[in-house]
Write a protein that holds these residues in place. Structure first.
Motif, PDB file in Angstrom:
ATOM      1  N   THR A 184       0.740  -1.136   0.051  1.00  0.00           N
ATOM      2  CA  THR A 184       0.082   0.025  -0.045  1.00  0.00           C
ATOM      3  C   THR A 184       1.070   1.245   0.059  1.00  0.00           C
ATOM      4  O   THR A 184       2.138   1.067  -0.010  1.00  0.00           O
ATOM      5  CB  THR A 184      -0.950  -0.102   1.158  1.00  0.00           C
ATOM      6  N   ALA A 185       0.226   2.347  -0.144  1.00  0.00           N
ATOM      7  CA  ALA A 185       1.069   3.736   0.154  1.00  0.00           C
ATOM      8  C   ALA A 185       0.613   4.544   1.071  1.00  0.00           C
ATOM      9  O   ALA A 185      -0.678   4.563   1.475  1.00  0.00           O
ATOM     10  CB  ALA A 185       1.077   4.346  -1.231  1.00  0.00           C
ATOM     11  N   ASP A 186       1.553   5.248   1.767  1.00  0.00           N
ATOM     12  CA  ASP A 186       1.058   6.178   2.655  1.00  0.00           C
ATOM     13  C   ASP A 186       1.453   7.565   2.064  1.00  0.00           C
ATOM     14  O   ASP A 186       2.551   7.479   1.406  1.00  0.00           O
ATOM     15  CB  ASP A 186       1.934   5.877   4.278  1.00  0.00           C
ATOM     16  N   PHE A 187       0.625   8.555   2.492  1.00  0.00           N
ATOM     17  CA  PHE A 187       0.785   9.842   1.919  1.00  0.00           C
ATOM     18  C   PHE A 187       1.358  10.919   2.928  1.00  0.00           C
ATOM     19  O   PHE A 187       0.529  11.074   4.076  1.00  0.00           O
ATOM     20  CB  PHE A 187      -0.532  10.420   1.237  1.00  0.00           C
ATOM     21  N   PHE A 188       2.268  11.610   2.783  1.00  0.00           N
ATOM     22  CA  PHE A 188       2.675  12.445   3.534  1.00  0.00           C
ATOM     23  C   PHE A 188       2.931  13.971   3.103  1.00  0.00           C
ATOM     24  O   PHE A 188       3.679  14.182   2.182  1.00  0.00           O
ATOM     25  CB  PHE A 188       4.418  12.057   4.133  1.00  0.00           C
ATOM     26  N   ARG A 189       2.388  14.831   3.817  1.00  0.00           N
ATOM     27  CA  ARG A 189       2.231  16.073   3.387  1.00  0.00           C
ATOM     28  C   ARG A 189       3.661  16.891   3.943  1.00  0.00           C
ATOM     29  O   ARG A 189       4.120  16.571   5.049  1.00  0.00           O
ATOM     30  CB  ARG A 189       1.211  17.045   3.916  1.00  0.00           C
ATOM     31  N   VAL A 190       4.414  17.518   3.113  1.00  0.00           N
ATOM     32  CA  VAL A 190       5.707  18.037   3.452  1.00  0.00           C
ATOM     33  C   VAL A 190       5.656  19.475   2.915  1.00  0.00           C
ATOM     34  O   VAL A 190       5.155  19.724   1.929  1.00  0.00           O
ATOM     35  CB  VAL A 190       6.963  17.172   2.387  1.00  0.00           C
ATOM     36  N   VAL A 191       6.338  20.122   4.170  1.00  0.00           N
ATOM     37  CA  VAL A 191       6.472  21.840   3.824  1.00  0.00           C
ATOM     38  C   VAL A 191       7.885  22.085   4.066  1.00  0.00           C
ATOM     39  O   VAL A 191       8.893  21.712   4.785  1.00  0.00           O
ATOM     40  CB  VAL A 191       5.492  22.359   4.846  1.00  0.00           C
ATOM     41  N   THR A 192       8.194  22.799   3.132  1.00  0.00           N
ATOM     42  CA  THR A 192       9.666  23.425   3.005  1.00  0.00           C
ATOM     43  C   THR A 192       9.668  24.799   3.095  1.00  0.00           C
ATOM     44  O   THR A 192       8.998  25.481   2.779  1.00  0.00           O
ATOM     45  CB  THR A 192      10.507  23.155   1.871  1.00  0.00           C
ATOM     46  N   ARG A 211       8.160  12.912  -9.492  1.00  0.00           N
ATOM     47  CA  ARG A 211       9.324  12.728  -9.459  1.00  0.00           C
ATOM     48  C   ARG A 211       9.676  12.083  -7.832  1.00  0.00           C
ATOM     49  O   ARG A 211       8.927  12.255  -7.055  1.00  0.00           O
ATOM     50  CB  ARG A 211      10.173  14.173  -9.230  1.00  0.00           C
ATOM     51  N   LYS A 212      11.038  11.409  -7.976  1.00  0.00           N
ATOM     52  CA  LYS A 212      11.245  10.663  -6.581  1.00  0.00           C
ATOM     53  C   LYS A 212      12.175  11.663  -5.599  1.00  0.00           C
ATOM     54  O   LYS A 212      12.945  12.474  -6.195  1.00  0.00           O
ATOM     55  CB  LYS A 212      11.778   9.461  -6.888  1.00  0.00           C
ATOM     56  N   VAL A 213      11.782  11.729  -4.283  1.00  0.00           N
ATOM     57  CA  VAL A 213      12.615  12.554  -3.781  1.00  0.00           C
ATOM     58  C   VAL A 213      12.888  11.871  -2.230  1.00  0.00           C
ATOM     59  O   VAL A 213      12.146  10.827  -1.743  1.00  0.00           O
ATOM     60  CB  VAL A 213      12.015  13.932  -3.159  1.00  0.00           C
ATOM     61  N   GLY A 214      13.983  12.174  -1.533  1.00  0.00           N
ATOM     62  CA  GLY A 214      14.393  11.712  -0.357  1.00  0.00           C
ATOM     63  C   GLY A 214      14.206  12.888   0.544  1.00  0.00           C
ATOM     64  O   GLY A 214      14.529  14.061   0.262  1.00  0.00           O
ATOM     65  N   VAL A 215      13.431  12.666   1.704  1.00  0.00           N
ATOM     66  CA  VAL A 215      13.231  13.816   2.678  1.00  0.00           C
ATOM     67  C   VAL A 215      13.480  13.239   4.098  1.00  0.00           C
ATOM     68  O   VAL A 215      13.342  12.298   4.502  1.00  0.00           O
ATOM     69  CB  VAL A 215      11.643  14.172   2.558  1.00  0.00           C
ATOM     70  N   THR A 216      14.186  14.483   4.814  1.00  0.00           N
ATOM     71  CA  THR A 216      14.655  14.121   6.101  1.00  0.00           C
ATOM     72  C   THR A 216      14.132  15.394   6.757  1.00  0.00           C
ATOM     73  O   THR A 216      14.431  16.596   6.305  1.00  0.00           O
ATOM     74  CB  THR A 216      16.151  14.260   6.222  1.00  0.00           C
ATOM     75  N   GLY A 217      13.601  15.132   7.960  1.00  0.00           N
ATOM     76  CA  GLY A 217      12.577  16.326   8.608  1.00  0.00           C
ATOM     77  C   GLY A 217      12.198  15.841   9.769  1.00  0.00           C
ATOM     78  O   GLY A 217      12.618  14.941  10.682  1.00  0.00           O
ATOM     79  N   SER A 218      11.296  16.455  10.520  1.00  0.00           N
ATOM     80  CA  SER A 218      10.284  16.144  11.744  1.00  0.00           C
ATOM     81  C   SER A 218       8.995  16.171  11.467  1.00  0.00           C
ATOM     82  O   SER A 218       8.446  16.847  10.515  1.00  0.00           O
ATOM     83  CB  SER A 218      10.986  17.019  12.914  1.00  0.00           C
ATOM     84  N   THR A 268       8.083  18.680   8.464  1.00  0.00           N
ATOM     85  CA  THR A 268       8.860  20.049   8.053  1.00  0.00           C
ATOM     86  C   THR A 268      10.174  19.428   7.580  1.00  0.00           C
ATOM     87  O   THR A 268      10.838  18.750   8.545  1.00  0.00           O
ATOM     88  CB  THR A 268       8.794  20.666   9.504  1.00  0.00           C
ATOM     89  N   ALA A 269      10.428  19.560   6.320  1.00  0.00           N
ATOM     90  CA  ALA A 269      11.779  18.923   5.754  1.00  0.00           C
ATOM     91  C   ALA A 269      12.917  19.956   6.389  1.00  0.00           C
ATOM     92  O   ALA A 269      12.802  21.186   6.201  1.00  0.00           O
ATOM     93  CB  ALA A 269      11.621  19.101   4.460  1.00  0.00           C
ATOM     94  N   ASP A 270      13.812  19.288   6.710  1.00  0.00           N
ATOM     95  CA  ASP A 270      15.209  19.711   6.854  1.00  0.00           C
ATOM     96  C   ASP A 270      16.055  19.891   5.450  1.00  0.00           C
ATOM     97  O   ASP A 270      16.653  20.623   5.012  1.00  0.00           O
ATOM     98  CB  ASP A 270      15.970  19.068   7.947  1.00  0.00           C
ATOM     99  N   GLU A 271      15.766  18.651   4.738  1.00  0.00           N
ATOM    100  CA  GLU A 271      16.621  18.322   3.492  1.00  0.00           C
ATOM    101  C   GLU A 271      15.621  17.645   2.492  1.00  0.00           C
ATOM    102  O   GLU A 271      14.884  16.840   3.035  1.00  0.00           O
ATOM    103  CB  GLU A 271      17.836  17.320   3.868  1.00  0.00           C
ATOM    104  N   VAL A 272      15.680  17.968   1.519  1.00  0.00           N
ATOM    105  CA  VAL A 272      15.021  17.377   0.303  1.00  0.00           C
ATOM    106  C   VAL A 272      16.234  17.029  -0.949  1.00  0.00           C
ATOM    107  O   VAL A 272      16.866  17.876  -1.440  1.00  0.00           O
ATOM    108  CB  VAL A 272      13.772  18.260  -0.354  1.00  0.00           C
TER     109      VAL A 272
END
Length: 134
Positions: free
Chosen positions: A46-54, A70-77, A97-101
């Motif tokens: 299945t897929a989980d959907f995460f809302r990300v803000v930068t 597009r494929k991304v890697g997100v690091t955050g809190s 809340t992304a620290d890095e994308v």
């Protein structure tokens, strides 16, 4: 410790804007695949959907170079927000809340999105051989 690491694909083009105080903000949703066992013998996906803000420069880059698929890697809190809806009910929303994308789709590949950047807002200056330190 509040830290999250995600790798997934954008579900739509990012939403780029500038706040009233002049801070660039970019929001997008990332679909992340997850495996689980529905019974003792089968594994399903299945897929989980995460809302990300930068914010700031990361927001500018995401708004310029990301697109649906597009494929991304997100690091955050994770940030939990309380609010009251139109009917007066208390609700919560969970955002990352992304620290890095990191942009993981190779240049020139589209993964369902457009192959070229949507916009480029850059203040880069031309580089000459004389200005290089080597």
């Amino acid at each position: 410790m509040n830290k999250i690491f995600l790798i997934g694909n954008l579900t739509a083009d990012p939403d780029y804007s500038v706040s009233a105080s002049g801070v660039p903000v970019c929001r997008f949703t990332v679909a992340v695949n997850r495996r689980y066992n529905s019974n003792q013998s089968s594994e399903e996906r299945t897929a989980d959907f995460f809302r990300v803000v930068t914010f700031r420069k990361t927001a500018e880059n995401c708004g310029s170079f990301l697109a649906k698929g597009r494929k991304v890697g997100v690091t955050g809190s994770i940030q939990i927000n309380d609010y009251t809806d139109k009917e007066g009910n208390r609700r919560q929303s969970v955002d990352v809340t992304a620290d890095e994308v990191e942009f993981l789709t190779p240049k020139g590949e589209s993964d369902g999105g457009s192959a070229a950047p949507r916009k480029v807002s850059s203040t880069l200056e031309p580089v000459t051989d004389d200005s290089l330190p080597f």
